[in-house]
Design an enzyme around this catalytic site. Structure first.
Site, PDB file in Angstrom:
ATOM      1  N   HIS A 206      14.960   8.141   0.504  1.00 11.72           N
ATOM      2  CA  HIS A 206      14.485   8.000   1.876  1.00 11.72           C
ATOM      3  C   HIS A 206      15.078   6.776   2.550  1.00 11.72           C
ATOM      4  CE1 HIS A 206      10.801  10.772   0.917  1.00 11.72           C
ATOM      5  NE2 HIS A 206      11.954  11.401   0.937  1.00 11.72           N
TER       6      HIS A 206
ATOM      7  N   ASN B 199       0.335   9.135 -12.970  1.00 10.02           N
ATOM      8  CA  ASN B 199      -0.196   8.991 -11.617  1.00 10.02           C
ATOM      9  C   ASN B 199      -1.708   8.835 -11.707  1.00 10.02           C
ATOM     10  OD1 ASN B 199       0.799   8.946  -8.888  1.00 10.02           O
ATOM     11  ND2 ASN B 199      -0.329  10.830  -8.481  1.00 10.02           N
TER      12      ASN B 199
ATOM     13  N   PRO C  24       0.825  -1.212   0.000  1.00 10.74           N
ATOM     14  CA  PRO C  24       0.000   0.000   0.000  1.00 10.74           C
ATOM     15  C   PRO C  24       0.858   1.261   0.000  1.00 10.74           C
ATOM     16  CG  PRO C  24      -0.601  -1.472   1.816  1.00 10.74           C
ATOM     17  CD  PRO C  24       0.663  -1.999   1.223  1.00 10.74           C
ATOM     18  N   ASP C  25       0.336   2.310  -0.597  1.00  6.27           N
ATOM     19  CA  ASP C  25       1.043   3.599  -0.517  1.00  6.27           C
ATOM     20  C   ASP C  25       0.635   4.280   0.786  1.00  6.27           C
ATOM     21  OD1 ASP C  25      -1.509   4.510  -0.960  1.00  6.27           O
ATOM     22  OD2 ASP C  25      -1.089   5.516  -2.851  1.00  6.27           O
ATOM     23  N   PHE C  26       0.927   5.550   0.931  1.00  8.87           N
ATOM     24  CA  PHE C  26       0.517   6.277   2.130  1.00  8.87           C
ATOM     25  C   PHE C  26      -0.910   6.789   2.030  1.00  8.87           C
ATOM     26  CE2 PHE C  26       4.715   8.047   4.119  1.00  8.87           C
ATOM     27  CZ  PHE C  26       4.896   6.838   4.750  1.00  8.87           C
ATOM     28  N   ARG C  27      -1.183   7.480   0.907  1.00  9.94           N
ATOM     29  CA  ARG C  27      -2.343   8.361   0.933  1.00  9.94           C
ATOM     30  C   ARG C  27      -3.555   7.923   0.141  1.00  9.94           C
ATOM     31  NH1 ARG C  27       2.147  11.248   1.031  1.00  9.94           N
ATOM     32  NH2 ARG C  27       2.454  12.671   2.775  1.00  9.94           N
TER      33      ARG C  27
ATOM     34  N   CYS D   8      22.285   2.682  15.004  1.00  8.62           N
ATOM     35  CA  CYS D   8      21.651   3.174  16.228  1.00  8.62           C
ATOM     36  C   CYS D   8      20.962   4.507  15.928  1.00  8.62           C
ATOM     37  CB  CYS D   8      22.723   3.360  17.299  1.00  8.62           C
ATOM     38  SG  CYS D   8      22.068   4.150  18.777  1.00  8.62           S
TER      39      CYS D   8
ATOM     40  N   GLN E  47      11.467   7.392  -3.613  1.00  7.49           N
ATOM     41  CA  GLN E  47      11.192   7.623  -2.190  1.00  7.49           C
ATOM     42  C   GLN E  47      10.918   6.298  -1.502  1.00  7.49           C
ATOM     43  OE1 GLN E  47       8.419  11.389  -1.867  1.00  7.49           O
ATOM     44  NE2 GLN E  47       8.125  10.423  -3.828  1.00  7.49           N
ATOM     45  N   ASN E  48      10.847   5.227  -2.300  1.00  2.99           N
ATOM     46  CA  ASN E  48      10.426   3.950  -1.725  1.00  2.99           C
ATOM     47  C   ASN E  48      11.531   3.286  -0.919  1.00  2.99           C
ATOM     48  OD1 ASN E  48       8.047   4.463  -2.903  1.00  2.99           O
ATOM     49  ND2 ASN E  48       8.240   2.971  -4.555  1.00  2.99           N
ATOM     50  N   ILE E  49      11.082   2.485   0.026  1.00  2.00           N
ATOM     51  CA  ILE E  49      12.023   1.804   0.910  1.00  2.00           C
ATOM     52  C   ILE E  49      11.849   0.293   0.795  1.00  2.00           C
ATOM     53  CG2 ILE E  49      12.262   3.702   2.567  1.00  2.00           C
ATOM     54  CD1 ILE E  49      10.003   2.508   4.197  1.00  2.00           C
ATOM     55  N   ASP E  50      11.136  -0.129  -0.253  1.00  2.00           N
ATOM     56  CA  ASP E  50      10.829  -1.551  -0.367  1.00  2.00           C
ATOM     57  C   ASP E  50      11.902  -2.352  -1.102  1.00  2.00           C
ATOM     58  OD1 ASP E  50      10.392  -0.921  -3.113  1.00  2.00           O
ATOM     59  OD2 ASP E  50       8.268  -0.554  -2.749  1.00  2.00           O
TER      60      ASP E  50
ATOM     61  N   GLY F 107       3.775   7.780  -9.655  1.00  2.00           N
ATOM     62  CA  GLY F 107       3.271   7.207  -8.408  1.00  2.00           C
ATOM     63  C   GLY F 107       3.673   7.920  -7.137  1.00  2.00           C
ATOM     64  N   THR F 108       3.663   9.239  -7.176  1.00  2.00           N
ATOM     65  CA  THR F 108       3.952   9.988  -5.952  1.00  2.00           C
ATOM     66  C   THR F 108       2.978  11.145  -5.801  1.00  2.00           C
ATOM     67  OG1 THR F 108       5.554  11.389  -4.796  1.00  2.00           O
ATOM     68  CG2 THR F 108       5.788  11.256  -7.189  1.00  2.00           C
ATOM     69  N   SER F 109       2.663  11.461  -4.562  1.00  2.00           N
ATOM     70  CA  SER F 109       1.776  12.605  -4.324  1.00  2.00           C
ATOM     71  C   SER F 109       2.586  13.892  -4.233  1.00  2.00           C
ATOM     72  CB  SER F 109       0.980  12.388  -3.035  1.00  2.00           C
ATOM     73  OG  SER F 109       1.867  12.228  -1.950  1.00  2.00           O
TER      74      SER F 109
HETATM   75  P1  CNA Z   1       1.864   8.707  -1.329  1.00  2.00           P
HETATM   76  O1  CNA Z   1       1.781  10.020  -0.688  1.00  2.00           O
HETATM   77  O2  CNA Z   1       1.070   7.602  -0.748  1.00  2.00           O
HETATM   78  O3  CNA Z   1       1.443   8.917  -2.850  1.00  2.00           O
HETATM   79  C1  CNA Z   1       1.312   7.854  -3.742  1.00  2.00           C
HETATM   80  C2  CNA Z   1       0.751   8.390  -5.040  1.00  2.00           C
HETATM   81  O4  CNA Z   1       0.704   7.331  -5.953  1.00  2.00           O
HETATM   82  C3  CNA Z   1      -0.647   8.963  -4.889  1.00  2.00           C
HETATM   83  O5  CNA Z   1      -0.731  10.168  -5.629  1.00  2.00           O
HETATM   84  C4  CNA Z   1      -1.539   7.878  -5.501  1.00  2.00           C
HETATM   85  O6  CNA Z   1      -2.692   8.394  -6.118  1.00  2.00           O
HETATM   86  C5  CNA Z   1      -0.604   7.286  -6.522  1.00  2.00           C
HETATM   87  N1  CNA Z   1      -0.911   5.890  -6.787  1.00  2.00           N
HETATM   88  C6  CNA Z   1      -0.948   4.859  -5.915  1.00  2.00           C
HETATM   89  N2  CNA Z   1      -1.232   3.708  -6.530  1.00  2.00           N
HETATM   90  C7  CNA Z   1      -1.395   4.038  -7.838  1.00  2.00           C
HETATM   91  C8  CNA Z   1      -1.708   3.291  -8.986  1.00  2.00           C
HETATM   92  N3  CNA Z   1      -1.921   1.957  -8.936  1.00  2.00           N
HETATM   93  N4  CNA Z   1      -1.813   3.923 -10.168  1.00  2.00           N
HETATM   94  C9  CNA Z   1      -1.592   5.272 -10.249  1.00  2.00           C
HETATM   95  N5  CNA Z   1      -1.276   6.022  -9.193  1.00  2.00           N
HETATM   96  C10 CNA Z   1      -1.183   5.417  -8.008  1.00  2.00           C
HETATM   97  O7  CNA Z   1       3.368   8.201  -1.431  1.00  2.00           O
HETATM   98  P2  CNA Z   1       4.670   9.022  -1.847  1.00  2.00           P
HETATM   99  O8  CNA Z   1       5.602   8.048  -2.390  1.00  2.00           O
HETATM  100  O9  CNA Z   1       4.371  10.228  -2.630  1.00  2.00           O
HETATM  101  O10 CNA Z   1       5.174   9.520  -0.423  1.00  2.00           O
HETATM  102  C11 CNA Z   1       6.453   9.354  -0.080  1.00  2.00           C
HETATM  103  C12 CNA Z   1       6.633   8.409   1.088  1.00  2.00           C
HETATM  104  C13 CNA Z   1       5.822   7.175   1.015  1.00  2.00           C
HETATM  105  C14 CNA Z   1       8.030   7.928   1.025  1.00  2.00           C
HETATM  106  O11 CNA Z   1       8.795   8.547   1.972  1.00  2.00           O
HETATM  107  C15 CNA Z   1       7.994   6.417   1.226  1.00  2.00           C
HETATM  108  O12 CNA Z   1       8.960   5.943   2.095  1.00  2.00           O
HETATM  109  C16 CNA Z   1       6.643   6.118   1.699  1.00  2.00           C
HETATM  110  N6  CNA Z   1       6.133   4.802   1.361  1.00  2.00           N
HETATM  111  C17 CNA Z   1       6.884   3.931   0.665  1.00  2.00           C
HETATM  112  C18 CNA Z   1       6.368   2.680   0.356  1.00  2.00           C
HETATM  113  C19 CNA Z   1       7.213   1.719  -0.412  1.00  2.00           C
HETATM  114  O13 CNA Z   1       8.421   1.717  -0.238  1.00  2.00           O
HETATM  115  N7  CNA Z   1       6.625   0.928  -1.289  1.00  2.00           N
HETATM  116  C20 CNA Z   1       5.061   2.358   0.730  1.00  2.00           C
HETATM  117  C21 CNA Z   1       4.317   3.296   1.455  1.00  2.00           C
HETATM  118  C22 CNA Z   1       4.859   4.528   1.766  1.00  2.00           C
END
Ligand code: CNA
Length: 349
Positions: free
Chosen positions: A160, A256, A67-70, A168, A140-143, A231-233
């Site tokens: 990130h 996106n 899952p993403d964050f938002r 530590c 930005q992903n950490i996966d 795929g970032t907000s």
């Molecule tokens: P966010 O704020 O959750 O934004 C994600 C964006 O991607 C949103 O605009 C969504 O609408 C869009 N989105 C999600 N799924 C889809 C899809 N299937 N098709 C099209 N668009 C999609 O996450 P950000 O990455 O902008 O925020 C940064 C944070 C989230 C980072 O610091 C990460 O560490 C953190 N994060 C990372 C993971 C991971 O590593 N996979 C998971 C969750 C959060």
């Protein structure tokens, strides 16, 4: 270190302090602008884009079941009851962690590399590298899925941080990453051998410094001839503002679900394109227009068969709410963790 935030969403980053992104005057925008994919594909085919910078976020990994964050409903922020925290961002707040590391460790168990596979979107980016077009990917992903799909270290900036190292959280003494993982996976708290404070994977929290490699952006962005944002907000600073540092004549393509950052403004900057909708579908269409579909499928097959270790046995990530058809299909494959980045680098050369 990251700036203060208005929407302090995560790691060492602050979110919302978007100085040049006043979205208050934003108007609704059309889902696709100026034939987004086709226009950019044309530029690529004409050989006009040979230094592509990709900026990515959690949306590239939702198709892998993370899952993403938002995203409302499925995003981590909408499903945090089980972590027992006062507000969503607390899970990545370093002071909160110092007081109670459990919420982050619970989440970390689900995010640790080993329980998810890269998806088509990751391989599309890998194909950019394979074609010698990728200047750098900033994620930005950490996966860890970028590395797992074979994007080599020198092409990747994990802005990130990642789970690949640990230290530590107080005195920064390094700690073996595998030992930290073992402890966290078994619901134990890894303890610093020097000062006895809690150890954490080197994922960047709000209030922490970004990795040194992040600062490559000062050289990369002015050199870029195409910026792809996926795929970032664009809510977390200073990362979000990177997209404004390419030259003004450089095309920017947003892929996106909805418009974000500077793409919320109407009219769009000349040279800006966006294609809104499900990212995996969009990227598949983009690959088709570019004529890369078969190569990407082949790349996925070979990487999955030869280089990706099997999923960790018995581990079902608790945050896995949206596993894709594709991610689910690719369950068991075996082999070493090596990537064929050497081959790719040669092709880049
Ligand atoms: P966010 O704020 O959750 O934004 C994600 C964006 O991607 C949103 O605009 C969504 O609408 C869009 N989105 C999600 N799924 C889809 C899809 N299937 N098709 C099209 N668009 C999609 O996450 P950000 O990455 O902008 O925020 C940064 C944070 C989230 C980072 O610091 C990460 O560490 C953190 N994060 C990372 C993971 C991971 O590593 N996979 C998971 C969750 C959060």
């Amino acid at each position: 270190m990251l700036n203060g935030s208005t929407d302090s969403s995560q790691p060492g980053h602050s979110s919302g302090s978007r100085s040049d992104q006043d979205t208050s005057s934003a108007l609704p925008v059309k889902s696709s602008s100026r034939g987004g994919l086709a226009s950019v594909a044309r530029l690529v085919k004409l050989g006009r884009c040979k230094k592509v910078v990709v900026v990515a976020g959690a949306g590239i990994s939702t198709a892998s079941g993370i899952p993403d964050f938002r995203t409302p409903g499925t995003g981590l922020y909408a499903n945090l009851e089980k972590y027992n925290i006062p507000y969503p961002e607390a899970v990545f707040n370093i002071d909160y962690f110092s007081n109670d590391p459990q919420p982050f460790f619970s989440l970390a168990k689900a995010l640790y590399p080993g329980s998810h596979r890269p998806n088509y979107i990751h391989y599309f980016i890998r194909m950019l590298h394979h074609k010698g077009l990728l200047l750098r990917m900033y994620t930005q992903n950490i996966d860890g899925l970028e590395k797992l799909c074979g994007i080599p270290d020198d092409k990747l900036v994990e802005a990130h941080g990642s789970f690949a190292t640990a230290s530590c959280h107080l005195c920064y003494t390094a700690y073996p990453a595998e030992d930290a993982k073992h402890a966290i996976m078994n619901d134990n708290v890894p303890i610093c051998t020097f000062c006895a404070a809690t150890v954490k994977p080197d994922v960047v929290f709000f209030g922490e410094d970004l990795p040194q490699k992040y600062f490559l952006h000062t050289k990369d962005f002015p050199k870029a001839d195409l910026l792809i944002i996926m795929g970032t907000s664009l809510q977390i600073e200073p990362f979000a503002s990177l997209v404004n540092t390419v030259r003004s004549t450089v095309p920017r393509l947003l892929l996106n679900r909805h418009a974000v950052g500077p793409f919320e403004k109407v009219p769009l900057r000349r040279g800006d394109h966006m294609e809104l909708g499900d990212l995996e579908d969009t990227v598949r269409r983009f690959a088709k227009i570019l004529g890369w579909s078969d190569e990407i499928e082949e790349l996925m097959r070979s990487q999955e068969t030869l280089s990706i270790p099997p999923l960790m046995s018995g581990q079902t990530p608790s945050v896995e709410t949206c596993r894709s058809k594709q991610g689910a299909q690719r369950a068991a494959s075996s082999g070493s963790e090596e990537t064929d980045s050497e081959t790719d680098s040669k092709s880049s050369a």
